[in-house]
Design an enzyme around this catalytic site. Structure first.
Site, PDB file in Angstrom:
ATOM      1  N   TYR A 128       0.817  -1.215   0.000  1.00 55.28           N
ATOM      2  CA  TYR A 128       0.000   0.000   0.000  1.00 55.28           C
ATOM      3  C   TYR A 128       0.855   1.272   0.000  1.00 55.28           C
ATOM      4  CZ  TYR A 128      -4.069  -2.910   0.961  1.00 55.28           C
ATOM      5  OH  TYR A 128      -5.071  -3.838   0.876  1.00 55.28           O
ATOM      6  N   LYS A 194       3.681 -13.656   6.521  1.00 57.43           N
ATOM      7  CA  LYS A 194       3.958 -14.685   5.516  1.00 57.43           C
ATOM      8  C   LYS A 194       5.468 -14.858   5.387  1.00 57.43           C
ATOM      9  CE  LYS A 194       2.447 -17.634   2.429  1.00 57.43           C
ATOM     10  NZ  LYS A 194       1.827 -18.905   2.862  1.00 57.43           N
ATOM     11  N   ASP A 248      -1.837 -17.440   6.023  1.00 55.34           N
ATOM     12  CA  ASP A 248      -2.882 -18.312   5.480  1.00 55.34           C
ATOM     13  C   ASP A 248      -3.402 -19.274   6.538  1.00 55.34           C
ATOM     14  OD1 ASP A 248      -0.272 -19.241   5.299  1.00 55.34           O
ATOM     15  OD2 ASP A 248      -0.679 -20.595   3.646  1.00 55.34           O
ATOM     16  N   ASP A 272      -5.534  -5.987   5.985  1.00 54.46           N
ATOM     17  CA  ASP A 272      -6.709  -5.634   5.194  1.00 54.46           C
ATOM     18  C   ASP A 272      -7.605  -6.855   5.023  1.00 54.46           C
ATOM     19  OD1 ASP A 272      -8.486  -4.315   3.591  1.00 54.46           O
ATOM     20  OD2 ASP A 272      -7.087  -3.887   1.976  1.00 54.46           O
TER      21      ASP A 272
END
Length: 381
Positions: A128, A194, A248, A272
């Site tokens: 972002y 991640k 995940d 988000d």
């Protein structure tokens, strides 16, 4: 305060009325909220020829606390996103999103009452940051050639985006999340990342988060590993557990084992997705509050869109903005008033007095207008 675009004209006055009633009831006139309107969006374009006047930024820096309805960026306004512009100009590095279930709200989980988490999403970095170049441009070609010189192969027909995650940005976010957990007696802070794939960005986010916790809060925190290895699986009294999860896998955890998680800290993109997924698990964005803040300024907001087709119809659910007002009251230290608003919301929803979005999902509910829902909240404080 900024009323917002489209349905902001409906939900913002209701939010003000509910908060004013709660403050008066809690403090008997000894405290009150004084509302000062700032401008952004189409109204600002019409009045001042710019989507966000400099005075709006100045006012937020001066007053340090603000709240706004949903906001759409006008065409030709000079900003890619007004919401992002506020965050970047004021360096509002943390997006804070509490998520909990209200009894009576239809939800897809078997036990939505187990969901009670607060997401701290880093607001200024990651994808972002807006550092990208379109496929086929000279700039994209330069970056591709540079990457090839660095031994990384990239196809010629690629758009290029850069994902910066800094130690500075990580530490200030994690610091805020841990302080929140300590101040609000939350049991754990989970670093969501991640890092198994992006080792030097998201993996570093995890590493820096653990290091910050140990360095600045070592006497008040304990890692999940230390609980198992040094304390026989029992968390020492008064300590917040610091743990981490792969992003995940965390999507499964918020559905299958939500009661094990309390505060989540994560980079921008993960935050988000995760905050919206959490809101969906307890019934949707209509009752999802939020804030963008740093250590000086806090700007609270509705987390849903502007829904222009419903503007002016006194129809939509004001719950997200009302609950963002609850966050604002808590931020001010006015917890008694905040608790009254929550009590009123719980009572109205439990009694089945809800706006159309919830009424259509719930048998036997009484559908009411936006303003009537606000009155029902006030009556049940």
């Amino acid at each position: 305060m900024w009323r917002g675009t489209a349905i902001g004209v409906d939900i913002t006055p209701v939010m003000k009325r509910v908060l004013d009633r709660a403050v008066h009831k809690a403090y008997g006139g000894k405290r009150r909220l004084v509302w000062w309107e700032i401008y952004a969006g189409q109204k600002a374009m019409d009045l001042f020829g710019t989507a966000i006047p400099k005075d709006s930024f100045t006012a937020l820096r001066y007053f340090r606390v603000g709240i706004k309805g949903p906001l759409t960026t006008p065409v030709g306004g000079g900003f890619r996103s007004l919401n992002v512009a506020f965050r970047q100009e004021l360096d509002l590095f943390a997006c804070v999103r509490p998520v909990r279930w209200f009894d009576g709200v239809p939800a897809p989980l078997k036990r939505p009452q187990d969901v009670d988490m607060v997401v701290f999403r880093e607001n200024t970095e990651d994808l972002y940051a807006g550092i990208e170049w379109e496929m086929g441009t000279e700039e994209a070609g330069k970056v591709i050639r540079f990457l090839r010189d660095m031994g990384k192969e990239v196809r010629e027909d690629s758009g290029i985006g850069i994902k910066p995650i800094s130690k500075t940005g990580t530490e200030r976010l994690v610091r805020m999340a841990i302080r929140y957990a300590l101040d609000n007696k939350r049991k754990s802070v989970t670093l969501v990342h991640k890092g198994n794939i992006m080792k030097f960005t998201e993996g570093a986010f995890m590493k820096w988060g653990y290091e910050l916790a140990k360095r600045e809060f070592g006497d008040l925190t304990v890692t999940e590993q230390e609980v198992m290895e040094l304390h026989q699986g029992v968390v020492p009294e008064g300590k917040v557990v610091i743990k981490d999860r792969i992003a995940d896998a965390m999507f499964q955890q918020i559905l299958l084992r939500p009661s094990e998680y309390h505060v989540l800290a994560m980079p921008n993109l993960n935050g988000d997705y995760m905050s919206d997924a959490l809101a969906a698990s307890v019934g949707g964005l209509g009752l999802a509050p939020g804030a963008n803040m740093n250590d000086q300024v806090a700007f609270f907001e509705a987390t849903h869109g502007t829904a222009p087709k419903y503007a002016g119809q006194d129809k939509v659910n004001p719950g997200s903005l009302i609950l963002s007002g609850v966050l604002m009251l808590e931020h001010l230290g006015w917890r008694e008033a905040a608790e009254l608003v929550v009590r009123g919301m719980e009572g109205a929803i439990r009694d089945g007095i809800v706006t159309y979005d919830l009424a259509r999902q719930r048998e036997g509910a009484k559908e009411v207008s936006c303003s009537a829902f606000g009155e029902a909240v006030c009556e049940r404080m």
